[in-house]
Design an enzyme around this catalytic site. Structure first.
Site, PDB file in Angstrom:
ATOM      1  N   PRO A 206       0.843  -1.205   0.000  1.00 51.09           N
ATOM      2  CA  PRO A 206       0.000   0.000   0.000  1.00 51.09           C
ATOM      3  C   PRO A 206       0.871   1.246   0.000  1.00 51.09           C
ATOM      4  CG  PRO A 206       0.026  -1.019   2.176  1.00 51.09           C
ATOM      5  CD  PRO A 206       0.829  -1.913   1.292  1.00 51.09           C
ATOM      6  N   ARG A 234       0.016   1.800  -6.254  1.00 52.97           N
ATOM      7  CA  ARG A 234      -0.435   3.197  -6.137  1.00 52.97           C
ATOM      8  C   ARG A 234       0.628   4.095  -6.767  1.00 52.97           C
ATOM      9  NH1 ARG A 234      -4.757   1.579  -5.555  1.00 52.97           N
ATOM     10  NH2 ARG A 234      -6.258   1.910  -3.880  1.00 52.97           N
ATOM     11  N   GLU A 263      -2.963  10.642 -11.299  1.00 53.22           N
ATOM     12  CA  GLU A 263      -4.021  10.014 -12.109  1.00 53.22           C
ATOM     13  C   GLU A 263      -5.407  10.581 -11.853  1.00 53.22           C
ATOM     14  OE1 GLU A 263      -3.564   5.884 -10.669  1.00 53.22           O
ATOM     15  OE2 GLU A 263      -5.608   6.039  -9.892  1.00 53.22           O
ATOM     16  N   HIS A 295      -5.571   2.436 -14.482  1.00 53.39           N
ATOM     17  CA  HIS A 295      -6.062   1.855 -13.227  1.00 53.39           C
ATOM     18  C   HIS A 295      -7.171   0.832 -13.497  1.00 53.39           C
ATOM     19  CE1 HIS A 295      -5.917   2.783  -8.690  1.00 53.39           C
ATOM     20  NE2 HIS A 295      -6.361   1.540  -8.871  1.00 53.39           N
TER      21      HIS A 295
HETATM   22  P1  NAD Z   1      -2.532  -6.490   1.427  1.00 51.92           P
HETATM   23  O1  NAD Z   1      -2.875  -5.639   2.588  1.00 51.92           O
HETATM   24  O2  NAD Z   1      -3.074  -7.891   1.360  1.00 51.92           O
HETATM   25  O3  NAD Z   1      -0.934  -6.597   1.277  1.00 51.92           O
HETATM   26  C1  NAD Z   1      -0.081  -5.507   1.339  1.00 51.92           C
HETATM   27  C2  NAD Z   1       1.260  -6.001   1.842  1.00 51.92           C
HETATM   28  O4  NAD Z   1       2.188  -4.929   1.743  1.00 51.92           O
HETATM   29  C3  NAD Z   1       1.242  -6.457   3.309  1.00 51.92           C
HETATM   30  O5  NAD Z   1       1.802  -7.747   3.422  1.00 51.92           O
HETATM   31  C4  NAD Z   1       2.107  -5.412   4.025  1.00 51.92           C
HETATM   32  O6  NAD Z   1       2.826  -5.951   5.118  1.00 51.92           O
HETATM   33  C5  NAD Z   1       3.019  -5.000   2.893  1.00 51.92           C
HETATM   34  N1  NAD Z   1       3.712  -3.736   3.085  1.00 51.92           N
HETATM   35  C6  NAD Z   1       3.301  -2.627   3.746  1.00 51.92           C
HETATM   36  N2  NAD Z   1       4.233  -1.660   3.675  1.00 51.92           N
HETATM   37  C7  NAD Z   1       5.270  -2.174   2.956  1.00 51.92           C
HETATM   38  C8  NAD Z   1       6.535  -1.677   2.549  1.00 51.92           C
HETATM   39  N3  NAD Z   1       6.919  -0.421   2.841  1.00 51.92           N
HETATM   40  N4  NAD Z   1       7.338  -2.473   1.806  1.00 51.92           N
HETATM   41  C9  NAD Z   1       6.956  -3.737   1.497  1.00 51.92           C
HETATM   42  N5  NAD Z   1       5.772  -4.258   1.864  1.00 51.92           N
HETATM   43  C10 NAD Z   1       4.952  -3.489   2.578  1.00 51.92           C
HETATM   44  O7  NAD Z   1      -2.972  -5.651   0.151  1.00 51.92           O
HETATM   45  P2  NAD Z   1      -3.267  -6.213  -1.334  1.00 51.92           P
HETATM   46  O8  NAD Z   1      -4.702  -6.615  -1.423  1.00 51.92           O
HETATM   47  O9  NAD Z   1      -2.236  -7.172  -1.690  1.00 51.92           O
HETATM   48  O10 NAD Z   1      -3.133  -4.855  -2.172  1.00 51.92           O
HETATM   49  C11 NAD Z   1      -1.889  -4.220  -2.330  1.00 51.92           C
HETATM   50  C12 NAD Z   1      -2.103  -2.863  -2.960  1.00 51.92           C
HETATM   51  O11 NAD Z   1      -2.554  -3.045  -4.312  1.00 51.92           O
HETATM   52  C13 NAD Z   1      -3.217  -1.996  -2.334  1.00 51.92           C
HETATM   53  O12 NAD Z   1      -2.734  -1.278  -1.222  1.00 51.92           O
HETATM   54  C14 NAD Z   1      -3.599  -1.089  -3.453  1.00 51.92           C
HETATM   55  O13 NAD Z   1      -2.802   0.086  -3.382  1.00 51.92           O
HETATM   56  C15 NAD Z   1      -3.222  -1.860  -4.719  1.00 51.92           C
HETATM   57  N6  NAD Z   1      -4.377  -2.236  -5.552  1.00 51.92           N
HETATM   58  C16 NAD Z   1      -4.409  -1.855  -6.849  1.00 51.92           C
HETATM   59  C17 NAD Z   1      -5.472  -2.217  -7.661  1.00 51.92           C
HETATM   60  C18 NAD Z   1      -5.542  -1.823  -9.114  1.00 51.92           C
HETATM   61  O14 NAD Z   1      -6.595  -1.980  -9.748  1.00 51.92           O
HETATM   62  N7  NAD Z   1      -4.464  -1.352  -9.708  1.00 51.92           N
HETATM   63  C19 NAD Z   1      -6.533  -2.955  -7.124  1.00 51.92           C
HETATM   64  C20 NAD Z   1      -6.466  -3.349  -5.779  1.00 51.92           C
HETATM   65  C21 NAD Z   1      -5.387  -2.973  -4.983  1.00 51.92           C
END
Ligand code: NAD
Length: 329
Positions: A206, A234, A263, A295
């Site tokens: 995130p 993001r 965006e 996106h």
């Molecule tokens: P999640 O909460 O399951 O996993 C996020 C992981 O990132 C966690 O394991 C956390 O410990 C880790 N994390 C936090 N800070 C970190 C850092 N500085 N360095 C490395 N790892 C770190 O979330 P998810 O469901 O896997 O989603 C991840 C991200 O994907 C979301 O936060 C969102 O921004 C993005 N996303 C994008 C779309 C899209 O359509 N493009 C859709 C859904 C989510």
């Protein structure tokens, strides 16, 4: 319960309208984003339903509170666009959809990797023009190469599963180790080691205060020449101006972006007849080794259905004053 649904698009309206037959919320669809200029539309609503580029800063939240809004339902996973402290202070509960289809985002991520690597976007254009030259289309075998995945939550893990199937070596970085990633054979390493060793780097964490511009000139300089970088997480995680410099120097060999820091002024709308006043975005869109998507990594039927179901369920629990597992403040 009266719900103001912002950033409404037909592909999103349809599954919500369909699922709402089982809930019967009174939903008003607004195409505009929720931001300072539109917050006054919320007068008399109990809840707002918002997406990634709605901007719920402290001022907007103050307007929502005085308009009588009690609930903010994010129909997405990330919540960097909501001032959670301001919401808490205003007594507004915030809920999200923690996972609607990690596979949807993971598949788009790997789609970007394969397209960039094998220049499918260029080949598509060439063959339509009867240009069957292969010059400039040489890729590399993903098999045996090292992938560096930053963030091993739900989407990172789904991406790892696909990359393991391609026969890639898996390096990962996350402050919290995921046993399922370890079971796939992924190795947790420092960011510095991941930057140094990965042929392909993909972001799945995130956007938080401490990782803004995680990928920038300083991090690019530690990577292999010609590295491929994918960001479907993001926009604020990657410094796009620094990325342009790194593309020009050959440090970045391929860049796939589904998200972009600025965006909110571009995505989810047809701008094809407008002048886009964003020189960085313009420049990025001219490179043959850059692919930008607007996106859309989440955009599958399965994901949209899950988003509608979970969001309406969240709202129902809130309206009944029941505890909601997806509340984040
Ligand atoms: P999640 O909460 O399951 O996993 C996020 C992981 O990132 C966690 O394991 C956390 O410990 C880790 N994390 C936090 N800070 C970190 C850092 N500085 N360095 C490395 N790892 C770190 O979330 P998810 O469901 O896997 O989603 C991840 C991200 O994907 C979301 O936060 C969102 O921004 C993005 N996303 C994008 C779309 C899209 O359509 N493009 C859709 C859904 C989510």
């Amino acid at each position: 319960m009266k719900v103001a649904f912002f950033s409404s698009q037909p592909y999103m309206r349809q599954p919500f309208a369909e699922h709402n037959r089982g809930y019967d919320f009174d939903i008003t669809w607004f195409e505009v984003r929720l931001e300072a200029q539109t917050a006054s539309l919320c007068q008399g609503f109990d809840a707002v339903c918002v997406f990634v580029n709605d901007k719920l800063d402290a001022d907007v939240i103050a307007t929502l509170a005085s308009a009588g809004v009690r609930f903010i339902a994010l129909r997405c996973t990330g919540y960097n666009n909501v001032d959670l402290d301001a919401a808490r202070t205003a007594g507004i509960k915030v809920v999200r959809v923690p996972a609607y289809s990690p596979e949807a985002v993971a598949e788009h991520t790997v789609g970007l990797m394969l397209t960039l690597n094998r220049h499918i976007h260029k080949a598509y254009q060439r063959t339509r023009d009867a240009n069957f030259s292969l010059n400039g289309l040489v890729g590399f075998n993903m098999h045996g190469k090292t992938a560096g995945i930053i963030g091993t939550g739900k989407i990172g893990l789904a991406t790892l599963r696909i990359l393991q199937g391609l026969g890639m070596k898996l390096l990962v970085h996350d402050p919290v180790e995921n046993p399922e990633a370890l079971a796939l054979g992924a190795r947790y390493v420092s960011l510095a080691q991941l930057f140094r060793e990965a042929r392909v780097i993909s972001l799945h964490c995130p956007l938080l205060q401490d990782n803004y511009h995680l990928l920038c000139q300083q991090s690019f300089s530690q990577m292999q020449d010609g590295v491929m970088i994918i960001n479907t997480s993001r926009g604020g995680l990657l410094n796009a101006v620094d990325a342009i410099e790194a593309i020009n120097s050959g440090k970045i060999g391929a860049l796939g972006l589904d998200v972009y820091e600025e965006e909110e002024n571009l995505f989810f709308a047809d701008k094809s007849c407008e002048i886009i006043h964003d020189d960085t975005f313009h420049l990025l869109s001219t490179y043959p080794n850059v692919i930008l998507t607007g996106h859309q990594a989440f955009l599958t039927l399965e994901a949209l259905t899950a988003i509608a179901r979970v969001t309406l369920d969240n709202l129902q629990q809130l309206s009944r004053n029941q505890p909601c597992n997806n509340q984040i403040n």
